[in-house]
Design an enzyme around this catalytic site. Structure first.
Site, PDB file in Angstrom:
ATOM      1  N   ASP A 239       0.818  -1.210   0.000  1.00 43.86           N
ATOM      2  CA  ASP A 239       0.000   0.000   0.000  1.00 43.86           C
ATOM      3  C   ASP A 239       0.861   1.274   0.000  1.00 43.86           C
ATOM      4  OD1 ASP A 239      -2.291   1.481  -0.008  1.00 43.86           O
ATOM      5  OD2 ASP A 239      -2.706   1.247   2.118  1.00 43.86           O
TER       6      ASP A 239
ATOM      7  N   ASN B  13       1.439   3.393  -2.942  1.00 38.86           N
ATOM      8  CA  ASN B  13       2.048   3.831  -4.209  1.00 38.86           C
ATOM      9  C   ASN B  13       1.547   5.219  -4.611  1.00 38.86           C
ATOM     10  OD1 ASN B  13       3.159   1.313  -4.299  1.00 38.86           O
ATOM     11  ND2 ASN B  13       1.867   0.540  -5.943  1.00 38.86           N
ATOM     12  N   GLY B  14       0.236   5.423  -4.464  1.00 39.61           N
ATOM     13  CA  GLY B  14      -0.370   6.698  -4.863  1.00 39.61           C
ATOM     14  C   GLY B  14       0.184   7.851  -4.044  1.00 39.61           C
ATOM     15  N   ARG B  15       0.235   7.644  -2.717  1.00 40.94           N
ATOM     16  CA  ARG B  15       0.748   8.714  -1.833  1.00 40.94           C
ATOM     17  C   ARG B  15       2.228   8.990  -2.088  1.00 40.94           C
ATOM     18  NH1 ARG B  15      -1.290   5.849   3.298  1.00 40.94           N
ATOM     19  NH2 ARG B  15      -1.872   4.341   1.698  1.00 40.94           N
TER      20      ARG B  15
ATOM     21  N   HIS C 173       3.106   3.460  -8.866  1.00 41.29           N
ATOM     22  CA  HIS C 173       2.956   2.015  -9.130  1.00 41.29           C
ATOM     23  C   HIS C 173       4.220   1.461  -9.805  1.00 41.29           C
ATOM     24  CE1 HIS C 173      -1.090   2.061  -7.738  1.00 41.29           C
ATOM     25  NE2 HIS C 173      -1.575   2.784  -8.735  1.00 41.29           N
TER      26      HIS C 173
ATOM     27  N   TRP D 115     -11.265  -2.206  -9.379  1.00 40.18           N
ATOM     28  CA  TRP D 115     -11.959  -1.832 -10.614  1.00 40.18           C
ATOM     29  C   TRP D 115     -12.633  -0.462 -10.461  1.00 40.18           C
ATOM     30  CZ3 TRP D 115     -10.631  -4.459 -14.687  1.00 40.18           C
ATOM     31  CH2 TRP D 115     -10.324  -5.810 -14.578  1.00 40.18           C
TER      32      TRP D 115
ATOM     33  N   ARG E  43     -11.218   2.190  -9.619  1.00 41.45           N
ATOM     34  CA  ARG E  43     -10.252   3.270  -9.908  1.00 41.45           C
ATOM     35  C   ARG E  43     -10.458   3.790 -11.337  1.00 41.45           C
ATOM     36  NH1 ARG E  43      -4.877   2.457  -6.388  1.00 41.45           N
ATOM     37  NH2 ARG E  43      -5.966   1.747  -4.560  1.00 41.45           N
TER      38      ARG E  43
ATOM     39  N   LEU F 179      10.780 -20.843  -4.427  1.00 41.40           N
ATOM     40  CA  LEU F 179       9.775 -19.905  -3.898  1.00 41.40           C
ATOM     41  C   LEU F 179       8.494 -19.944  -4.734  1.00 41.40           C
ATOM     42  CD1 LEU F 179       9.027 -17.357  -2.103  1.00 41.40           C
ATOM     43  CD2 LEU F 179       9.968 -15.988  -3.967  1.00 41.40           C
TER      44      LEU F 179
ATOM     45  N   ARG G 294      -5.678  -1.997   8.073  1.00 41.39           N
ATOM     46  CA  ARG G 294      -6.841  -2.679   7.497  1.00 41.39           C
ATOM     47  C   ARG G 294      -6.393  -3.945   6.783  1.00 41.39           C
ATOM     48  NH1 ARG G 294      -8.263   2.550   5.916  1.00 41.39           N
ATOM     49  NH2 ARG G 294      -7.106   2.387   3.966  1.00 41.39           N
TER      50      ARG G 294
HETATM   51  C1  FPP Z   1      -1.774   0.207  -3.403  1.00 44.43           C
HETATM   52  O1  FPP Z   1      -1.342   1.529  -3.489  1.00 44.43           O
HETATM   53  C2  FPP Z   1      -1.253  -0.582  -4.506  1.00 44.43           C
HETATM   54  C3  FPP Z   1      -2.016  -1.171  -5.461  1.00 44.43           C
HETATM   55  C4  FPP Z   1      -3.461  -1.048  -5.519  1.00 44.43           C
HETATM   56  C5  FPP Z   1      -1.436  -1.969  -6.536  1.00 44.43           C
HETATM   57  C6  FPP Z   1      -0.120  -2.631  -6.286  1.00 44.43           C
HETATM   58  C7  FPP Z   1       0.619  -2.648  -7.558  1.00 44.43           C
HETATM   59  C8  FPP Z   1       1.966  -2.603  -7.700  1.00 44.43           C
HETATM   60  C9  FPP Z   1       2.888  -2.643  -6.568  1.00 44.43           C
HETATM   61  C10 FPP Z   1       2.607  -2.467  -9.048  1.00 44.43           C
HETATM   62  C11 FPP Z   1       2.177  -3.384 -10.138  1.00 44.43           C
HETATM   63  C12 FPP Z   1       2.110  -4.828  -9.796  1.00 44.43           C
HETATM   64  C13 FPP Z   1       2.860  -5.819 -10.332  1.00 44.43           C
HETATM   65  C14 FPP Z   1       2.593  -7.228  -9.897  1.00 44.43           C
HETATM   66  C15 FPP Z   1       3.938  -5.599 -11.270  1.00 44.43           C
HETATM   67  P1  FPP Z   1      -2.425   2.677  -3.650  1.00 44.43           P
HETATM   68  O2  FPP Z   1      -2.532   3.010  -5.076  1.00 44.43           O
HETATM   69  O3  FPP Z   1      -3.703   2.255  -2.999  1.00 44.43           O
HETATM   70  O4  FPP Z   1      -1.738   3.832  -2.849  1.00 44.43           O
HETATM   71  P2  FPP Z   1      -2.450   4.966  -2.006  1.00 44.43           P
HETATM   72  O5  FPP Z   1      -3.192   4.293  -0.889  1.00 44.43           O
HETATM   73  O6  FPP Z   1      -1.313   5.792  -1.528  1.00 44.43           O
HETATM   74  O7  FPP Z   1      -3.355   5.698  -2.955  1.00 44.43           O
END
Ligand code: FPP
Length: 257
Positions: free
Chosen positions: A34, A36-38, A51, A83, A85, A145, A208
């Site tokens: 969790d 990536n967006g932030r 991402h 979905w 998003r 693995l 969560r």
């Molecule tokens: C949550 O961050 C992350 C995801 C919903 C997707 C995870 C995907 C990746 C790590 C990259 C692509 C995957 C592969 C297998 C190559 P968020 O977007 O909810 O972050 P936020 O809560 O900060 O908005």
């Protein structure tokens, strides 16, 4: 990073590996990646870039997991709720998945890593399904693995699907209702034949479960990072520290010491 810093970093990773190897390892680690967006937002970048860096973090975590001998690593890459998003973000996630598989398949194969998917990929575009199936076939016989990628996965959906499959087997006369118990039920889940996760990690300071592996985590140890540790920054040392923390816990599974 200077050369000196790189050496320091490598040595501290080595020390952590040594420490972690002294005690029983979790057999199965699950991760909610969790933040990536932030991560991107903090840098004024589009979410897709978060991402992208997130998928680079995956490479490092897969590498260290294989290296120390973790048997199962389960990554929550796309939930049934994702979905909701915007279309561009969904497309970017699919593209990243394809890119990851194209770039890393040889590495996975050469390192005896077996890829597996938890979830229903029928809803994914054909070219994405094709890439996934190719990678599944190629790594099918690997014995190291087990890398589970949860795609279009939801814990509730997993349970409902298992229930339907059980009913079908009863109708077909393959299964007797009286024979259903918790472990038989587990064999109808996407994680059939796998041990439950011993350790569930979630980055970014959110406390969560977000519909991940609901049946399977009944006695899993949970590890939540602080809010300043977002998935793209989660590194090998963070994983090793989370494992050390897990190793210091006493698991009682509802019993007493
Ligand atoms: C949550 O961050 C992350 C995801 C919903 C997707 C995870 C995907 C990746 C790590 C990259 C692509 C995957 C592969 C297998 C190559 P968020 O977007 O909810 O972050 P936020 O809560 O900060 O908005």
């Amino acid at each position: 990073m200077s050369l000196k810093d790189v050496f320091k970093c490598k040595n501290s990773t080595k020390r952590l590996i040594k420490k972690v190897k002294k005690r029983p390892l979790p057999q199965h680690i699950a991760i909610i990646m969790d933040g990536n967006g932030r991560w991107a937002q903090k840098r004024g970048l589009p979410r897709e870039i978060g991402h992208r860096y997130g998928s680079e973090a995956i490479t490092d975590i897969v590498e260290i997991s294989a290296k120390i001998g973790i048997q199962y690593l389960t990554l929550f890459a796309f939930s049934t709720e994702n979905w909701n998003r915007p279309d561009e973000e969904i497309t970017a996630l699919m593209d990243l998945l394809v890119e990851y598989l194209q770039k890393k398949l040889d590495y996975l194969y050469d390192n005896n890593i077996k890829l597996n998917v938890l979830g229903d990929i029928d809803a994914f575009p054909d070219h994405v399904q094709k890439e996934i199936n190719y990678a599944l076939d190629k790594t099918y016989s690997n014995t190291g693995l087990k890398l589970n990628i949860a795609l279009n996965y939801g814990g509730r959906k997993d349970i409902v699907r298992a229930t339907k499959r059980i009913i079908k087997d009863i109708q077909l006369g393959i299964l007797n209702m009286d024979d259903i118990n918790e472990s038989v039920f587990a064999e109808y889940l996407y994680t059939a034949d796998m041990p439950d996760p011993d350790l569930l990690i979630r980055t970014s300071g959110e406390y969560r479960i977000s519909n991940f592996l609901l049946y399977q985590i009944a006695y899993t140890e949970l590890w939540f990072s602080k809010s300043n540790l977002l998935w793209p920054d989660f590194n090998q040392k963070d994983l090793l520290r989370a494992i050390l923390d897990y190793q210091g816990r006493q698991r009682r599974f509802g019993g007493i010491k």
